[in-house]
Design a protein around this motif. Structure first.
Motif, short mmCIF file in Angstrom:
data_model
loop_
_atom_site.label_atom_id
_atom_site.label_comp_id
_atom_site.label_asym_id
_atom_site.label_seq_id
_atom_site.Cartn_x
_atom_site.Cartn_y
_atom_site.Cartn_z
N ASP A 1 25.35 3.83 22.89
CA ASP A 1 25.99 2.60 23.36
C ASP A 1 24.96 1.69 24.02
O ASP A 1 23.98 2.15 24.61
CB ASP A 1 27.13 2.92 24.34
CG ASP A 1 26.66 3.67 25.57
OD1 ASP A 1 26.34 4.86 25.44
OD2 ASP A 1 26.59 3.05 26.66
N LEU B 1 25.02 8.49 17.64
CA LEU B 1 25.79 7.46 18.33
C LEU B 1 25.09 7.09 19.62
O LEU B 1 24.62 7.96 20.35
CB LEU B 1 27.21 7.96 18.64
CG LEU B 1 28.08 8.40 17.47
CD1 LEU B 1 29.47 8.79 17.98
CD2 LEU B 1 28.20 7.30 16.42
N TYR C 1 35.40 8.73 20.21
CA TYR C 1 34.24 8.73 21.10
C TYR C 1 34.16 7.41 21.87
O TYR C 1 33.86 7.38 23.06
CB TYR C 1 32.95 8.97 20.33
CG TYR C 1 31.73 9.01 21.22
CD1 TYR C 1 31.46 10.13 22.00
CD2 TYR C 1 30.85 7.93 21.29
CE1 TYR C 1 30.36 10.17 22.84
CE2 TYR C 1 29.75 7.96 22.13
CZ TYR C 1 29.50 9.08 22.91
OH TYR C 1 28.42 9.11 23.74
N ALA C 2 34.44 6.30 21.17
CA ALA C 2 34.45 5.00 21.84
C ALA C 2 35.50 4.96 22.94
O ALA C 2 35.28 4.40 24.03
CB ALA C 2 34.70 3.89 20.83
N TRP D 1 28.49 -2.02 23.21
CA TRP D 1 28.60 -1.85 21.77
C TRP D 1 28.23 -0.42 21.43
O TRP D 1 27.23 0.10 21.93
CB TRP D 1 27.68 -2.83 21.03
CG TRP D 1 28.37 -4.14 20.82
CD1 TRP D 1 28.60 -5.10 21.77
CD2 TRP D 1 28.95 -4.62 19.61
NE1 TRP D 1 29.29 -6.14 21.21
CE2 TRP D 1 29.52 -5.88 19.88
CE3 TRP D 1 29.03 -4.11 18.32
CZ2 TRP D 1 30.16 -6.64 18.92
CZ3 TRP D 1 29.67 -4.86 17.34
CH2 TRP D 1 30.23 -6.10 17.65
N LEU D 2 29.05 0.21 20.60
CA LEU D 2 28.74 1.55 20.10
C LEU D 2 28.11 1.39 18.73
O LEU D 2 28.70 0.77 17.83
CB LEU D 2 30.02 2.39 20.02
CG LEU D 2 29.85 3.83 19.53
CD1 LEU D 2 28.91 4.60 20.44
CD2 LEU D 2 31.20 4.53 19.44
N LEU E 1 34.20 6.93 25.88
CA LEU E 1 33.16 6.16 26.55
C LEU E 1 33.77 5.05 27.41
O LEU E 1 33.37 4.83 28.56
CB LEU E 1 32.23 5.55 25.49
CG LEU E 1 30.94 4.90 25.95
CD1 LEU E 1 30.00 5.91 26.58
CD2 LEU E 1 30.25 4.22 24.75
N THR F 1 29.41 0.00 13.64
CA THR F 1 29.43 -0.71 14.92
C THR F 1 30.85 -0.80 15.45
O THR F 1 31.82 -0.75 14.70
CB THR F 1 28.88 -2.15 14.79
OG1 THR F 1 29.79 -2.93 13.99
CG2 THR F 1 27.50 -2.17 14.14
#
Length: 241
Positions: A26, A24, A149-150, A64-65, A153, A76
């Protein structure tokens, strides 16, 4: 400074994804990366709200992840930050969509949200364009870790100014459990926008889903205390489709 639990949770998600062979990372999206994303098999064009061609994005207001298997992009998710103060979230979404589509009578969009959504205000992180390549779908824990995780973040990046993470879900996805699978546990409102004639990719049957910062912190504390909820959950069969 974000709570240390945010970093603990992020590390748990990265560890699980790495064990599955995924990386992963970003990025601040640019036109070249957008072209790569839109060129993925079975991938729809990027939503206008998250398109670098239609917005002035930079590292302070978007990311963007990207999920990779080896060198291949297989997942995405896009995020943008806006502070709407005490303004109406439904009107905010309607105004964003109105800016991104031709201004004629056939594409006019209006908010259907009422006072029940008044709590969704202040700093809003909009997330969308969750996509997985066909052969990388169907793993509930992977999807959950990716989204969590997003969230980590996003809240770590905009800790002092973000109040909510919001998303728009298609009705079919909402009814199939995607709202909860994606981690939106604070609230969900059906039919939030009224399109006179929806353009491709938009619908009057979309749900507005939300996750407040306090609920996010509560959720990740439970995941940290009970890791099986994150990486080995008991999953209803219908959610595996």
């Amino acid at each position: 400074m974000p709570s240390t639990s945010v970093f603990t949770m992020a590390a748990m998600c990265l560890e699980y994804m790495s064990a599955k062979g995924y990386d992963l990372a970003d990025y601040t999206i640019d036109l070249d990366l957008a072209d790569q994303i839109e060129g993925l098999p079975s991938r729809n064009p990027i939503q206008s709200i998250l398109s670098p061609a239609k917005n002035d994005f930079n590292s302070n207001n978007s990311f963007w992840l990207i999920m990779r298997k080896g060198s291949e992009i297989v997942g995405t998710l896009g995020a943008r930050f806006d502070n709407i103060g005490d303004n109406d979230v439904g009107m905010h979404l309607a105004q964003m969509h109105s800016r991104h589509f031709p201004r004629d009578s056939n594409t006019k969009v209006m908010s259907n949200l009422d006072e029940d959504a008044a709590a969704i205000k202040g700093g809003l992180i909009y997330m969308g364009d969750v996509f997985f390549a066909k052969e990388h779908r169907g793993d509930f824990a992977k999807t959950q870790c990716f989204c969590q995780y997003a969230f980590c973040l996003a809240y770590a990046r905009w800790w002092h100014s973000a109040d909510w993470i919001i998303a728009l879900h298609r009705q079919t996805d909402a009814l199939n459990g995607k709202v909860l699978q994606h981690g939106f546990t604070s609230t969900s409102f059906p039919a939030v926008q009224n399109w006179l004639s929806p353009p491709h990719g938009r619908s009057g049957q979309e749900y507005l889903s939300g996750l407040s910062k306090p609920h996010f912190l509560r959720n990740i504390r439970r995941f940290i205390e009970n890791p099986d909820l994150l990486v080995d959950p008991i999953i209803p069969r219908r959610w595996l489709a």
